[in-house]
Design a protein around this motif. Structure first.
Motif, PDB file in Angstrom:
ATOM      1  N   ILE A 196      13.384 -67.331 -12.759  1.00 13.35           N
ATOM      2  CA  ILE A 196      12.235 -66.743 -12.102  1.00 13.35           C
ATOM      3  C   ILE A 196      11.160 -66.390 -13.247  1.00 13.35           C
ATOM      4  O   ILE A 196      10.066 -66.542 -12.895  1.00 13.35           O
ATOM      5  N   ILE A 197      11.495 -66.240 -14.352  1.00 14.07           N
ATOM      6  CA  ILE A 197      10.764 -65.943 -15.604  1.00 14.07           C
ATOM      7  C   ILE A 197       9.643 -67.013 -15.875  1.00 14.07           C
ATOM      8  O   ILE A 197       8.646 -67.101 -16.300  1.00 14.07           O
ATOM      9  N   ALA A 198      10.208 -68.261 -15.724  1.00 18.00           N
ATOM     10  CA  ALA A 198       9.497 -69.422 -16.020  1.00 18.00           C
ATOM     11  C   ALA A 198       8.383 -69.420 -14.918  1.00 18.00           C
ATOM     12  O   ALA A 198       7.359 -69.910 -15.213  1.00 18.00           O
ATOM     13  N   TYR A 199       9.014 -69.322 -13.775  1.00 20.73           N
ATOM     14  CA  TYR A 199       8.056 -69.634 -12.758  1.00 20.73           C
ATOM     15  C   TYR A 199       6.828 -68.624 -12.644  1.00 20.73           C
ATOM     16  O   TYR A 199       5.815 -68.948 -12.234  1.00 20.73           O
ATOM     17  N   LEU A 200       7.327 -67.285 -12.975  1.00 13.04           N
ATOM     18  CA  LEU A 200       6.232 -66.232 -13.028  1.00 13.04           C
ATOM     19  C   LEU A 200       5.381 -66.506 -14.031  1.00 13.04           C
ATOM     20  O   LEU A 200       4.065 -66.407 -14.165  1.00 13.04           O
ATOM     21  N   GLY A 201       6.014 -67.261 -15.274  1.00 16.67           N
ATOM     22  CA  GLY A 201       5.002 -67.417 -16.264  1.00 16.67           C
ATOM     23  C   GLY A 201       3.972 -68.743 -16.216  1.00 16.67           C
ATOM     24  O   GLY A 201       2.679 -68.467 -16.386  1.00 16.67           O
ATOM     25  N   ALA A 202       4.485 -69.784 -15.233  1.00 20.21           N
ATOM     26  CA  ALA A 202       3.462 -70.722 -14.812  1.00 20.21           C
ATOM     27  C   ALA A 202       2.337 -70.252 -13.752  1.00 20.21           C
ATOM     28  O   ALA A 202       1.107 -70.498 -13.959  1.00 20.21           O
ATOM     29  N   VAL A 203       2.518 -69.325 -13.036  1.00 15.67           N
ATOM     30  CA  VAL A 203       1.768 -68.735 -12.107  1.00 15.67           C
ATOM     31  C   VAL A 203       0.378 -67.862 -12.847  1.00 15.67           C
ATOM     32  O   VAL A 203      -0.602 -67.817 -12.649  1.00 15.67           O
ATOM     33  N   SER A 204       1.165 -67.020 -13.651  1.00 17.13           N
ATOM     34  CA  SER A 204       0.415 -66.133 -14.554  1.00 17.13           C
ATOM     35  C   SER A 204      -0.692 -66.871 -15.310  1.00 17.13           C
ATOM     36  O   SER A 204      -1.870 -66.516 -15.380  1.00 17.13           O
ATOM     37  N   ILE A 205      -0.260 -68.135 -16.116  1.00 17.64           N
ATOM     38  CA  ILE A 205      -1.045 -68.655 -16.781  1.00 17.64           C
ATOM     39  C   ILE A 205      -2.324 -69.540 -16.285  1.00 17.64           C
ATOM     40  O   ILE A 205      -3.259 -69.492 -16.642  1.00 17.64           O
ATOM     41  N   SER A 206      -1.716 -70.130 -14.886  1.00 18.80           N
ATOM     42  CA  SER A 206      -2.690 -70.515 -14.028  1.00 18.80           C
ATOM     43  C   SER A 206      -3.793 -69.761 -13.513  1.00 18.80           C
ATOM     44  O   SER A 206      -4.966 -69.832 -13.672  1.00 18.80           O
ATOM     45  N   ILE A 207      -3.274 -68.302 -13.090  1.00 18.77           N
ATOM     46  CA  ILE A 207      -4.427 -67.408 -12.863  1.00 18.77           C
ATOM     47  C   ILE A 207      -5.237 -66.929 -13.806  1.00 18.77           C
ATOM     48  O   ILE A 207      -6.355 -66.899 -13.766  1.00 18.77           O
ATOM     49  N   HIS A 208      -4.714 -66.843 -15.102  1.00 21.84           N
ATOM     50  CA  HIS A 208      -5.280 -66.432 -16.235  1.00 21.84           C
ATOM     51  C   HIS A 208      -6.472 -67.474 -16.779  1.00 21.84           C
ATOM     52  O   HIS A 208      -7.396 -67.047 -16.902  1.00 21.84           O
ATOM     53  N   VAL A 209      -6.195 -68.670 -16.421  1.00 24.92           N
ATOM     54  CA  VAL A 209      -7.496 -69.799 -16.722  1.00 24.92           C
ATOM     55  C   VAL A 209      -8.559 -69.521 -15.647  1.00 24.92           C
ATOM     56  O   VAL A 209      -9.655 -69.636 -16.128  1.00 24.92           O
ATOM     57  N   PHE A 210      -8.015 -69.434 -14.575  1.00 28.38           N
ATOM     58  CA  PHE A 210      -9.185 -69.170 -13.597  1.00 28.38           C
ATOM     59  C   PHE A 210      -9.914 -67.997 -13.476  1.00 28.38           C
ATOM     60  O   PHE A 210     -11.065 -68.109 -13.701  1.00 28.38           O
ATOM     61  N   LEU A 211      -9.177 -66.811 -13.694  1.00 27.69           N
ATOM     62  CA  LEU A 211      -9.929 -65.565 -13.948  1.00 27.69           C
ATOM     63  C   LEU A 211     -10.689 -65.379 -15.162  1.00 27.69           C
ATOM     64  O   LEU A 211     -11.915 -64.930 -15.169  1.00 27.69           O
ATOM     65  N   SER A 212     -10.470 -66.321 -16.194  1.00 21.12           N
ATOM     66  CA  SER A 212     -11.014 -66.064 -17.517  1.00 21.12           C
ATOM     67  C   SER A 212     -12.546 -66.833 -17.229  1.00 21.12           C
ATOM     68  O   SER A 212     -13.263 -66.439 -17.614  1.00 21.12           O
ATOM     69  N   TRP A 213     -12.310 -67.871 -16.731  1.00 27.55           N
ATOM     70  CA  TRP A 213     -13.551 -68.749 -16.330  1.00 27.55           C
ATOM     71  C   TRP A 213     -14.269 -67.764 -15.400  1.00 27.55           C
ATOM     72  O   TRP A 213     -15.476 -67.835 -15.527  1.00 27.55           O
ATOM     73  N   LEU A 214     -13.718 -67.279 -14.490  1.00 25.95           N
ATOM     74  CA  LEU A 214     -14.563 -66.637 -13.357  1.00 25.95           C
ATOM     75  C   LEU A 214     -15.384 -65.482 -14.004  1.00 25.95           C
ATOM     76  O   LEU A 214     -16.634 -65.102 -13.835  1.00 25.95           O
ATOM     77  N   LEU A 215     -14.472 -64.751 -14.896  1.00 24.72           N
ATOM     78  CA  LEU A 215     -15.062 -63.346 -15.217  1.00 24.72           C
ATOM     79  C   LEU A 215     -16.149 -63.586 -16.677  1.00 24.72           C
ATOM     80  O   LEU A 215     -17.023 -62.823 -16.493  1.00 24.72           O
ATOM     81  N   THR A 216     -15.891 -64.492 -17.431  1.00 21.96           N
ATOM     82  CA  THR A 216     -16.514 -64.656 -18.556  1.00 21.96           C
ATOM     83  C   THR A 216     -17.831 -65.838 -18.420  1.00 21.96           C
ATOM     84  O   THR A 216     -18.735 -65.683 -18.965  1.00 21.96           O
ATOM     85  N   VAL A 217     -17.476 -66.834 -17.764  1.00 22.75           N
ATOM     86  CA  VAL A 217     -18.577 -67.950 -17.463  1.00 22.75           C
ATOM     87  C   VAL A 217     -19.075 -67.814 -16.123  1.00 22.75           C
ATOM     88  O   VAL A 217     -20.492 -67.893 -16.271  1.00 22.75           O
ATOM     89  N   LYS A 218     -18.844 -67.542 -15.110  1.00 20.96           N
ATOM     90  CA  LYS A 218     -19.208 -67.491 -13.828  1.00 20.96           C
ATOM     91  C   LYS A 218     -20.058 -65.807 -13.879  1.00 20.96           C
ATOM     92  O   LYS A 218     -21.340 -66.086 -13.580  1.00 20.96           O
TER      93      LYS A 218
END
Length: 492
Positions: A186-208
């Motif tokens: 479950i930790i690995a699954y949550l880690g994968a979800v977290s890094i995916s959201i992080h990439v999108f949010l980082s782009w959204l909040l800093t670039v967009k």
């Protein structure tokens, strides 16, 4: 009579051959079974650590596009302040690996939840004690000679980092609790979800939306806290045997856990801070800019490889503590052998890969030929580091699983700070080997530490360790023979 004797001899030979074949088959089955148990812990642990390391890299990437001052300030906060807290909290949380692993092996499942809550209390209080470092970042960095502009920007980043520090307190303890039960997928699954959201949010909040530094740090904090909420929900809903609700027993008998946490913190901190000192020493040498750039590239690669090593650290800790708690000393020793051989095999492959690639590897990070040449010059040391790191963390994991933190903490301090660093300074400054000399000295300290801990492991009476573990589990037991219908009596 002659024919009968010959037939008897042939029968004896066939019986012996069959026995050998059966023993070999039995050994293969045991090795395969142990490997599966090990990878159940190591696989998700490695993936999770890659995900968490990826959060830092993604944040660094987007901040680098905001400005050079912001990037430098983030690097200072991340490599010095956050790493400092990471070392303290991760080290103290490893005490929970000993307690939960051994209790789970001994089938004292009711104790795991109480240990988890005790560790929450200890790490939360420790996080509060660390707060002044993050509140007074600017004067601290200026006193250390840091550029005032960078120190000012670092202050705002460090205030954001407070949320990361408290996230560590929850993350490290929940992961340890689940790993002790081999429920860390479950930790690995949550880690994968977290890094995916992080990439999108980082782009959204800093670039967009152009929120700059605040946007990047908001995404980073969410990336650390999203898995925490997921882990907490999983623990409270999917671990009925080991989580029985919040209890006032968590505040009882805290001192033994505090002592073990302090020993664990000392043992882990001195390892994590070791590489940071390498950078500090290098900064005072000739051609410091090229040396630091080359060293930063090598340590970045080294950092990714360390995620694999830390996965095997966790696997060794869990397997040894489980088997000692179960009372099986032979299984504990066999788990050490399998984990060391597996990790060493991976380390040996990486050793030859990076020894062959040399300066070619650096062009992923830089186009400067001088830096590339310096990286090529350091590649043999990087390869040797990877080989040593394939064994040393596993032995540290064995130490945590057996509860030897106090002994290994003393060994680490002696080998790293009284042998490795002095030898490195002599080779670097007096022998004029510069950064290579410093690194050789620190590798020598790691080698001595590995030899000593290997010797301790080989000479240990593992039957006696089973007795020590049983006594520890019984001494620290807080609930006995709890029936499912009585759980509400102990929950707040």
């Amino acid at each position: 009579m002659g024919k009968e004797q010959e037939e008897n001899i042939l029968q004896d030979q066939n019986y012996t051959e069959e026995s050998v074949d059966q023993e070999e088959e039995s050994l293969r089955k045991r090795a395969w079974k142990e490997s599966k148990k090990m990878w159940m812990v190591a696989g998700p642990a490695i993936f999770t650590r890659f995900s968490y390391f990826g959060i830092i890299v993604v944040c660094q990437f987007f901040i680098g596009h905001i400005g050079s001052t912001e990037l430098a300030a983030y690097a200072v906060v991340q490599t010095v302040l956050v790493r400092f807290a990471n070392g303290v909290l991760l080290g103290m949380a490893s005490a929970l690996e000993t307690l939960c692993g051994q209790a789970y092996g001994a089938k004292r499942y009711e104790m795991l939840g109480v240990y988890l809550q005790r560790s929450w209390i200890i790490l939360f209080l420790t996080s509060i004690l660390l707060l002044p470092i993050y509140i007074f970042t600017t004067p601290i960095l200026e006193a250390l000679g840091q550029d005032k502009k960078i120190a000012q920007v670092a202050r705002s980043i460090s205030l954001w980092a407070i949320g990361i520090i408290f996230a560590f307190s929850v993350s490290f303890t929940c992961q340890t609790f689940l790993q002790a039960q081999s429920k860390n997928k479950i930790i690995a699954y949550l880690g994968a979800v977290s890094i995916s959201i992080h990439v999108f949010l980082s782009w959204l909040l800093t670039v967009k939306f152009k929120f700059g530094l605040n946007g990047a740090m908001t995404s980073t904090i969410l990336a650390y806290w999203i898995p925490n909420f997921g882990q907490l929900v999983f623990i409270m809903t999917q671990c009925p045997d080991t989580w029985m609700g919040f209890s006032f027993l968590a505040f009882k008998d805290l001192w033994p856990v505090i002592k073990l946490s302090l020993y664990s913190g000392a043992m882990t901190c001195v390892e994590i801070w070791y590489n940071s000192i390498l950078i500090i020493i290098t900064g005072n040498m000739k051609n410091a800019e090229v040396s630091i750039d080359a060293l930063a590239i090598c340590l970045s690669i080294h950092g990714w490889e360390m995620m694999i090593a830390l996965g095997f650290f966790v696997a060794a800790s869990v397997r040894v503590s489980n088997e000692l708690g179960r009372g099986d000393s032979k299984a504990a020793k066999f788990s050490i052998l399998i984990t060391v051989l597996t990790s060493f095999s991976i380390g040996l492959v990486l050793f030859f890969v990076f020894l062959f690639l040399r300066e070619r590897l650096s062009y992923i990070f830089t186009s400067d030929p001088k830096v590339a040449e310096a990286v090529g010059d350091l590649s043999p040391l990087l390869s040797i580091s990877m080989l040593l790191n394939s064994v040393q963390p596993v032995l540290s994991g064995v130490s945590v699983g057996a509860g030897w933190q106090s002994v290994v903490a003393c060994v680490n301090i002696g080998c790293y700070y009284f042998i490795g660093i002095p030898v490195g300074l002599v080779l670097g400054n007096l022998i004029h080997l510069q950064v290579k000399g410093v690194w050789i000295g620190m590798l020598f300290g790691t080698f001595v530490q590995t030899v000593i801990v290997t010797t301790i492991t080989l000479k240990t009476d593992w039957e006696n360790q089973v007795v020590i573990t049983r006594n520890r589990v019984n001494k620290w037991a807080v609930m006995e023979n709890i029936e499912p219908n009585s759980r509400s009596d102990i929950s707040s």
